[in-house]
Motif scaffolding. Structure first.
Motif, PDB file in Angstrom:
ATOM      1  N   HIS A 256       0.880  -1.177   0.000  1.00  9.66           N
ATOM      2  CA  HIS A 256       0.000   0.000   0.000  1.00  9.66           C
ATOM      3  C   HIS A 256       0.917   1.226   0.000  1.00  9.66           C
ATOM      4  O   HIS A 256       1.935   1.223   0.696  1.00  9.66           O
ATOM      5  CB  HIS A 256      -0.862  -0.066   1.274  1.00  9.66           C
ATOM      6  N   GLU A 259       1.922   2.257   3.254  1.00 12.14           N
ATOM      7  CA  GLU A 259       2.401   1.110   4.035  1.00 12.14           C
ATOM      8  C   GLU A 259       1.335   0.625   5.015  1.00 12.14           C
ATOM      9  O   GLU A 259       1.636   0.187   6.127  1.00 12.14           O
ATOM     10  CB  GLU A 259       3.736   1.443   4.721  1.00 12.14           C
ATOM     11  N   ASN A 260       0.076   0.723   4.577  1.00 11.13           N
ATOM     12  CA  ASN A 260      -1.047   0.162   5.339  1.00 11.13           C
ATOM     13  C   ASN A 260      -1.419  -1.190   4.748  1.00 11.13           C
ATOM     14  O   ASN A 260      -0.741  -1.696   3.862  1.00 11.13           O
ATOM     15  CB  ASN A 260      -2.260   1.105   5.258  1.00 11.13           C
ATOM     16  N   ASP A 261      -2.553  -1.719   5.215  1.00 12.89           N
ATOM     17  CA  ASP A 261      -3.072  -2.991   4.704  1.00 12.89           C
ATOM     18  C   ASP A 261      -3.268  -2.896   3.181  1.00 12.89           C
ATOM     19  O   ASP A 261      -4.013  -2.036   2.708  1.00 12.89           O
ATOM     20  CB  ASP A 261      -4.412  -3.267   5.411  1.00 12.89           C
ATOM     21  N   GLU A 293      -7.672  11.925   6.233  1.00 10.02           N
ATOM     22  CA  GLU A 293      -6.413  12.350   5.632  1.00 10.02           C
ATOM     23  C   GLU A 293      -6.639  13.706   4.977  1.00 10.02           C
ATOM     24  O   GLU A 293      -7.791  14.130   4.786  1.00 10.02           O
ATOM     25  CB  GLU A 293      -5.942  11.336   4.582  1.00 10.02           C
ATOM     26  N   ILE A 324       1.635  10.548   5.485  1.00 11.97           N
ATOM     27  CA  ILE A 324       1.353   9.126   5.257  1.00 11.97           C
ATOM     28  C   ILE A 324       2.157   8.657   4.043  1.00 11.97           C
ATOM     29  O   ILE A 324       2.788   7.606   4.073  1.00 11.97           O
ATOM     30  CB  ILE A 324      -0.163   8.903   5.047  1.00 11.97           C
ATOM     31  N   ARG A 354      -1.758  12.971   7.529  1.00 13.53           N
ATOM     32  CA  ARG A 354      -2.774  12.636   8.536  1.00 13.53           C
ATOM     33  C   ARG A 354      -3.693  13.845   8.694  1.00 13.53           C
ATOM     34  O   ARG A 354      -3.283  14.977   8.420  1.00 13.53           O
ATOM     35  CB  ARG A 354      -2.116  12.309   9.880  1.00 13.53           C
TER      36      ARG A 354
END
Ligand SMILES: Cc1cc2nc3c(=O)[nH]c(=O)nc-3n(C[C@H](O)[C@H](O)[C@H](O)COP(=O)(O)OP(=O)(O)OC[C@H]3O[C@@H](n4cnc5c(N)ncnc54)[C@H](O)[C@@H]3O)c2cc1C
Length: 424
Positions: A256, A259-261, A293, A324, A354
């Protein structure tokens, strides 16, 4: 006449960082209703899918959404044009085209954005040969301030089509858009991680031009470009830049950008798929969260890309708690008067922060100072600190556009506080 819904609940943009001040939201169900609404309402602002991060779609009067108009997707194979209802979102348009063997040349990262809203702000994807989505417009229909429907296309006088492509909602409520189409094509996305800064600097142009659509993601820290997404059209020659030799490593699974799910990202790993399911970064089948965001983006001449990244890197510590992901992408020159990529081959430096409005406001002041020497043009739908004066300096046709808006809308029916500030 459709009901004007004076909604009781608080309404916000998708990200939740703008609470609309509009007195209500009208949801007409036909072009006739739009016409009557416009003709009988002193001031109103078109609202798309609410994906802008600033007050561009807000008003202290009435908002009007075209989401309830019937979908239209008429393909003219001779002219290679599709006519769509303006409120339809990219994913609807893309799925309809793909099912019939056609494609748009490019798409934004999120497929949930409305066609008219994307066009109105010069929204873009990436690719050195891909201009903004507004450049694909070959004609449009708009309800003018007097309630009449005007058609604008390449035969309209005085460059009207280029004035109307990126119109910020100021020239009328767009009800239908005609877009240039191409035969469908397939794309394969591969991702490499942690491309060092020296390689970014020495090979930027080669990497960004090595495939149909390339994006670099960074935090401006020591990892350099922490992700390089290469979207290769499988009917074109294979990419030739060896990112591993330049110091990157291949991703071993989906990633992602933040670097998220990675569940919601479009398929990577070099698996070919239709343009409609590869060009956006995010899957249409995945309902994105409600935001949390704030985005900013600046478009500058492509030749300034490396120098601009060098100016931004010292801000890494400021970014660390807030950013982010930043995305660097390319946009081909547009002819639209107000496209951020108007008249110049461009690089976009995009920031997803963010949702901390005060911290973001402080950060973008610093970013805009750093990018000022490069004539950076803020994205119309994202957060910026630029004054009206600054916008006029970087958008040379803004005065011409303001004059046209006064001409077509003398009583300011489509004027909202955002437009009143900049259309001077
Ligand atoms: C998660 C996310 C990802 C994004 N990715 C990208 C990206 O990859 N590239 C990029 O460039 N931008 C991107 N954006 C920004 C987005 O594309 C723009 O803000 C776009 O304008 C949003 O369209 P919308 O339909 O939500 O319009 P809104 O935000 O509702 O409105 C934007 C403008 O369009 C006008 N408008 C809307 N409908 C009409 C109409 N029918 N007639 C006349 N004017 C109209 C409004 O009046 C307003 O001026 C992204 C935004 C989000 C939230």
């Amino acid at each position: 006449m459709s009901d004007v819904i004076a909604e009781q609940r608080t309404r916000t943009n998708w990200a939740g960082n703008v609470t609309y001040r509009a007195s209500g939201l009208a949801r007409p169900t036909s072009v006739d209703e739009v016409q009557r609404l416009v003709a009988t309402t002193p001031r109103l602002t078109a609202l798309g899918s609410r994906h802008s991060f600033n007050e561009i779609a807000d008003t202290d009067a009435l908002q009007v959404s075209l989401a309830d108009l019937p979908p239209v997707l008429d393909i003219d194979t001779e002219r290679r044009v599709v006519r769509v209802a303006a409120g339809m979102v990219h994913s609807q348009v893309a799925a309809g085209l793909e099912a019939r063997g056609w494609a748009l040349a490019n798409l934004a990262s999120l497929p949930h954005i409305s066609t008219a809203g994307a066009v109105a702000t010069g929204t873009h994807g990436s690719g050195i040969r891909n201009p903004s989505l507004a450049q694909a417009v070959v004609g449009l229909e708009a309800v003018r301030a007097d309630g009449s429907v005007a058609r604008v296309d390449a035969s309209s006088p005085d460059g009207a089509l280029d004035a109307h492509r990126v119109a910020l909602g100021a020239l009328g409520v767009v009800t239908a858009v005609e877009l240039a189409i191409v035969p469908t094509f397939r794309v394969a996305t591969t991702v490499h991680l942690d491309l060092p800064w020296d390689a970014v600097e020495s090979s930027f142009d080669r990497i960004m031009s090595d495939a149909y659509s390339v994006s670099m993601f960074t935090s401006f820290d020591d990892r350099g470009a922490r992700q390089v997404w290469v979207k290769h059209r499988v009917d074109e020659p294979e990419p030739s830049v060896d990112l591993v030799a330049l110091g990157a490593r291949p991703a071993t699974g989906p990633v992602h950008p933040g670097e998220n799910d990675p569940a919601g990202v479009t398929e990577q790993g070099g698996v070919p798929g239709p343009w409609s399911e590869r060009l956006p970064h995010f899957r249409s089948s995945f309902t994105p969260s409600t935001g949390a965001e704030i985005q900013s983006e600046y478009l500058l001449p492509a030749a300034s890309a490396v120098a601009a990244l060098r100016e931004l890197r010292p801000l890494e510590e400021l970014f660390a708690p807030l950013l982010i992901a930043a995305e660097v992408r390319t946009v081909a020159a547009d002819t639209a008067w107000l496209a951020p990529s108007s008249g110049r081959q461009s690089v976009g430096v995009h920031f997803t922060f963010r949702r901390d409005a005060a911290a973001v406001a402080a950060a973008i002041e610093r970013i805009e100072d750093a990018l000022a020497p490069f004539d950076a043009r803020p994205h119309w739908g994202k957060v910026s600190a630029a004054s009206a004066e600054r916008l006029h300096a970087v958008y040379p046709r803004l005065s011409d556009f303001a004059a046209l808006a006064r001409d077509l809308d003398p009583t300011g029916r489509f004027r909202n506080p955002f437009l009143a500030r900049i259309l001077t």
